[in-house]
Motif scaffolding. Structure first.
Motif, PDB file in Angstrom:
ATOM      1  N   SER A 150       0.832  -1.199   0.000  1.00  0.00           N
ATOM      2  CA  SER A 150       0.000   0.000   0.000  1.00  0.00           C
ATOM      3  C   SER A 150       0.874   1.261   0.000  1.00  0.00           C
ATOM      4  O   SER A 150       0.366   2.357   0.196  1.00  0.00           O
ATOM      5  CB  SER A 150      -0.937   0.008   1.217  1.00  0.00           C
ATOM      6  OG  SER A 150      -0.176  -0.027   2.407  1.00  0.00           O
ATOM      7  N   SER A 151       2.184   1.097  -0.209  1.00  0.00           N
ATOM      8  CA  SER A 151       3.082   2.246  -0.211  1.00  0.00           C
ATOM      9  C   SER A 151       3.891   2.307  -1.502  1.00  0.00           C
ATOM     10  O   SER A 151       4.696   1.419  -1.784  1.00  0.00           O
ATOM     11  CB  SER A 151       4.039   2.196   0.980  1.00  0.00           C
ATOM     12  OG  SER A 151       4.943   3.275   0.908  1.00  0.00           O
ATOM     13  N   VAL A 152       3.698   3.384  -2.240  1.00  0.00           N
ATOM     14  CA  VAL A 152       4.530   3.626  -3.418  1.00  0.00           C
ATOM     15  C   VAL A 152       5.931   3.998  -2.952  1.00  0.00           C
ATOM     16  O   VAL A 152       6.927   3.486  -3.455  1.00  0.00           O
ATOM     17  CB  VAL A 152       3.927   4.743  -4.305  1.00  0.00           C
ATOM     18  CG1 VAL A 152       4.872   5.100  -5.447  1.00  0.00           C
ATOM     19  CG2 VAL A 152       2.572   4.310  -4.848  1.00  0.00           C
ATOM     20  N   ARG A 153       6.019   4.881  -1.949  1.00  0.00           N
ATOM     21  CA  ARG A 153       7.313   5.397  -1.479  1.00  0.00           C
ATOM     22  C   ARG A 153       8.212   4.324  -0.879  1.00  0.00           C
ATOM     23  O   ARG A 153       9.392   4.257  -1.185  1.00  0.00           O
ATOM     24  CB  ARG A 153       7.107   6.458  -0.389  1.00  0.00           C
ATOM     25  CG  ARG A 153       6.908   7.841  -0.873  1.00  0.00           C
ATOM     26  CD  ARG A 153       6.811   8.793   0.281  1.00  0.00           C
ATOM     27  NE  ARG A 153       5.736   8.384   1.181  1.00  0.00           N
ATOM     28  CZ  ARG A 153       5.554   8.889   2.382  1.00  0.00           C
ATOM     29  NH1 ARG A 153       6.376   9.765   2.865  1.00  0.00           N
ATOM     30  NH2 ARG A 153       4.549   8.503   3.126  1.00  0.00           N
ATOM     31  N   TYR A 154       7.674   3.504   0.014  1.00  0.00           N
ATOM     32  CA  TYR A 154       8.492   2.534   0.734  1.00  0.00           C
ATOM     33  C   TYR A 154       8.749   1.269  -0.072  1.00  0.00           C
ATOM     34  O   TYR A 154       9.758   0.605   0.142  1.00  0.00           O
ATOM     35  CB  TYR A 154       7.821   2.133   2.053  1.00  0.00           C
ATOM     36  CG  TYR A 154       8.013   3.120   3.172  1.00  0.00           C
ATOM     37  CD1 TYR A 154       9.131   3.050   3.993  1.00  0.00           C
ATOM     38  CD2 TYR A 154       7.073   4.106   3.425  1.00  0.00           C
ATOM     39  CE1 TYR A 154       9.300   3.941   5.037  1.00  0.00           C
ATOM     40  CE2 TYR A 154       7.235   5.008   4.466  1.00  0.00           C
ATOM     41  CZ  TYR A 154       8.348   4.930   5.271  1.00  0.00           C
ATOM     42  OH  TYR A 154       8.528   5.813   6.303  1.00  0.00           O
ATOM     43  N   ASP A 155       7.837   0.910  -0.957  1.00  0.00           N
ATOM     44  CA  ASP A 155       7.911  -0.398  -1.595  1.00  0.00           C
ATOM     45  C   ASP A 155       7.950  -0.381  -3.114  1.00  0.00           C
ATOM     46  O   ASP A 155       8.854  -0.949  -3.723  1.00  0.00           O
ATOM     47  CB  ASP A 155       6.709  -1.261  -1.169  1.00  0.00           C
ATOM     48  CG  ASP A 155       6.869  -1.808   0.222  1.00  0.00           C
ATOM     49  OD1 ASP A 155       7.493  -2.860   0.369  1.00  0.00           O
ATOM     50  OD2 ASP A 155       6.359  -1.165   1.170  1.00  0.00           O
ATOM     51  N   LEU A 156       6.948   0.189  -3.727  1.00  0.00           N
ATOM     52  CA  LEU A 156       6.750  -0.028  -5.153  1.00  0.00           C
ATOM     53  C   LEU A 156       7.794   0.662  -6.027  1.00  0.00           C
ATOM     54  O   LEU A 156       8.170   0.140  -7.076  1.00  0.00           O
ATOM     55  CB  LEU A 156       5.330   0.366  -5.554  1.00  0.00           C
ATOM     56  CG  LEU A 156       4.268  -0.540  -4.905  1.00  0.00           C
ATOM     57  CD1 LEU A 156       2.876   0.024  -5.105  1.00  0.00           C
ATOM     58  CD2 LEU A 156       4.351  -1.949  -5.448  1.00  0.00           C
ATOM     59  N   PHE A 169      -0.502  -2.332  -6.216  1.00  0.00           N
ATOM     60  CA  PHE A 169      -0.649  -1.199  -5.308  1.00  0.00           C
ATOM     61  C   PHE A 169      -2.024  -1.274  -4.666  1.00  0.00           C
ATOM     62  O   PHE A 169      -3.041  -1.173  -5.345  1.00  0.00           O
ATOM     63  CB  PHE A 169      -0.479   0.110  -6.082  1.00  0.00           C
ATOM     64  CG  PHE A 169      -0.705   1.357  -5.279  1.00  0.00           C
ATOM     65  CD1 PHE A 169      -0.238   1.481  -3.983  1.00  0.00           C
ATOM     66  CD2 PHE A 169      -1.379   2.431  -5.848  1.00  0.00           C
ATOM     67  CE1 PHE A 169      -0.435   2.655  -3.253  1.00  0.00           C
ATOM     68  CE2 PHE A 169      -1.586   3.607  -5.133  1.00  0.00           C
ATOM     69  CZ  PHE A 169      -1.115   3.715  -3.836  1.00  0.00           C
ATOM     70  N   VAL A 170      -2.066  -1.466  -3.360  1.00  0.00           N
ATOM     71  CA  VAL A 170      -3.314  -1.428  -2.597  1.00  0.00           C
ATOM     72  C   VAL A 170      -3.500   0.031  -2.200  1.00  0.00           C
ATOM     73  O   VAL A 170      -2.845   0.519  -1.272  1.00  0.00           O
ATOM     74  CB  VAL A 170      -3.253  -2.349  -1.357  1.00  0.00           C
ATOM     75  CG1 VAL A 170      -4.604  -2.353  -0.644  1.00  0.00           C
ATOM     76  CG2 VAL A 170      -2.840  -3.759  -1.751  1.00  0.00           C
ATOM     77  N   ASN A 171      -4.353   0.732  -2.897  1.00  0.00           N
ATOM     78  CA  ASN A 171      -4.471   2.179  -2.716  1.00  0.00           C
ATOM     79  C   ASN A 171      -5.338   2.509  -1.502  1.00  0.00           C
ATOM     80  O   ASN A 171      -6.547   2.643  -1.596  1.00  0.00           O
ATOM     81  CB  ASN A 171      -5.034   2.834  -3.972  1.00  0.00           C
ATOM     82  CG  ASN A 171      -4.947   4.344  -3.910  1.00  0.00           C
ATOM     83  OD1 ASN A 171      -4.646   4.918  -2.869  1.00  0.00           O
ATOM     84  ND2 ASN A 171      -5.220   4.989  -5.027  1.00  0.00           N
ATOM     85  N   TYR A 183       2.207  -0.829 -11.982  1.00  0.00           N
ATOM     86  CA  TYR A 183       1.603  -1.792 -11.070  1.00  0.00           C
ATOM     87  C   TYR A 183       0.117  -1.913 -11.392  1.00  0.00           C
ATOM     88  O   TYR A 183      -0.457  -1.067 -12.077  1.00  0.00           O
ATOM     89  CB  TYR A 183       1.783  -1.348  -9.617  1.00  0.00           C
ATOM     90  CG  TYR A 183       1.400   0.099  -9.364  1.00  0.00           C
ATOM     91  CD1 TYR A 183       0.068   0.516  -9.411  1.00  0.00           C
ATOM     92  CD2 TYR A 183       2.375   1.061  -9.119  1.00  0.00           C
ATOM     93  CE1 TYR A 183      -0.275   1.829  -9.198  1.00  0.00           C
ATOM     94  CE2 TYR A 183       2.033   2.388  -8.901  1.00  0.00           C
ATOM     95  CZ  TYR A 183       0.711   2.758  -8.941  1.00  0.00           C
ATOM     96  OH  TYR A 183       0.357   4.073  -8.748  1.00  0.00           O
ATOM     97  N   HIS A 184      -0.484  -2.973 -10.887  1.00  0.00           N
ATOM     98  CA  HIS A 184      -1.942  -3.100 -10.898  1.00  0.00           C
ATOM     99  C   HIS A 184      -2.433  -2.413  -9.635  1.00  0.00           C
ATOM    100  O   HIS A 184      -1.794  -2.504  -8.580  1.00  0.00           O
ATOM    101  CB  HIS A 184      -2.375  -4.569 -10.876  1.00  0.00           C
ATOM    102  CG  HIS A 184      -1.948  -5.328 -12.092  1.00  0.00           C
ATOM    103  ND1 HIS A 184      -2.647  -5.293 -13.276  1.00  0.00           N
ATOM    104  CD2 HIS A 184      -0.880  -6.132 -12.310  1.00  0.00           C
ATOM    105  CE1 HIS A 184      -2.044  -6.038 -14.169  1.00  0.00           C
ATOM    106  NE2 HIS A 184      -0.958  -6.556 -13.612  1.00  0.00           N
ATOM    107  N   GLU A 185      -3.561  -1.744  -9.706  1.00  0.00           N
ATOM    108  CA  GLU A 185      -4.088  -1.044  -8.541  1.00  0.00           C
ATOM    109  C   GLU A 185      -5.393  -1.686  -8.085  1.00  0.00           C
ATOM    110  O   GLU A 185      -6.264  -1.972  -8.902  1.00  0.00           O
ATOM    111  CB  GLU A 185      -4.318   0.436  -8.876  1.00  0.00           C
ATOM    112  CG  GLU A 185      -4.764   1.250  -7.678  1.00  0.00           C
ATOM    113  CD  GLU A 185      -4.828   2.752  -7.975  1.00  0.00           C
ATOM    114  OE1 GLU A 185      -5.712   3.411  -7.393  1.00  0.00           O
ATOM    115  OE2 GLU A 185      -4.008   3.244  -8.783  1.00  0.00           O
TER     116      GLU A 185
END
Length: 198
Positions: A150-156, A169-171, A183-185
């Motif tokens: 659920s984090s673009v910054r920390y993970d994706l 991405f779990v938004n 990514y798929h959202e």
């Protein structure tokens, strides 16, 4: 937890901005050399309090750190995670410390193949070293993985830089979507089994 700690010292209308700044300082604290997670939390909270002109108390930083191990997953996580775990080995890469992670894992209710922490990797996400530690220990390549976060910054972003092509991405509204990271959202983890054809 921070809302609880500072409710008597900070106007409720300013709390969201205080928490946003606390999040930025936590992010900044994990970008350098590894240090214990309690120091990450305490330093970030101290820096936020200094910025906001609030007195920082060591016991509050420790109180917040100790509370992390008591938090459970989002309500939408356990059921689909159990379902996905019946077809795919589940792996956790967490910024939590070794003494916290097992209580959090137990609350997931799913069978977890492997758990890796920043403490083991001596690097926090988003540092590539943390991801490389996981990949090396799994004995796999980035193309073998599906990274869900659920984090673009920390993970994706880091997953993208390392060549992990399969990303979800779990938004939850923590970070703004950045589709360039390919990514798929999904709105919640309930969408993951369908995305995987389960």
């Amino acid at each position: 937890m921070a809302r609880d700690i500072y409710k008597d010292r900070l106007d409720p209308s300013r709390m969201d901005a205080f928490l946003r700044d606390f999040g930025f300082y936590r992010y900044d604290e994990v970008l350098g050399a590894w240090k214990p997670y309690d120091e990450v939390i305490q330093n970030a909270l101290r820096r936020t309090c200094e910025r906001w002109g609030l007195g920082y108390r060591d016991m509050e930083g420790q109180q917040l750190y100790e509370a992390i191990a008591t938090w459970g997953p989002h309500a939408d996580v356990p059921e689909p995670l159990v379902q996905v775990g019946q077809s795919f080995p589940l792996v956790i890469l967490s910024n939590a410390s070794d003494d916290q992670i097992q209580s959090n894992v137990a609350r997931l209710g799913a069978s977890i193949h492997a758990v890796y922490t920043s403490q083991q990797a001596h690097a926090y996400k988003p540092r590539l070293q943390a991801f490389e530690y996981m990949i090396d220990n799994l004995g796999c390549t980035p193309s073998d993985l599906l990274h869900v976060s659920s984090s673009v910054r920390y993970d994706l972003m880091s997953a993208h830089f390392l060549g992990i092509q399969n990303k979800v991405f779990v938004n939850r509204g923590y970070d703004p979507p950045i589709p360039a990271y390919e990514y798929h959202e999904i709105a919640n983890l309930g969408g993951l089994p369908k995305l995987l054809g389960l």
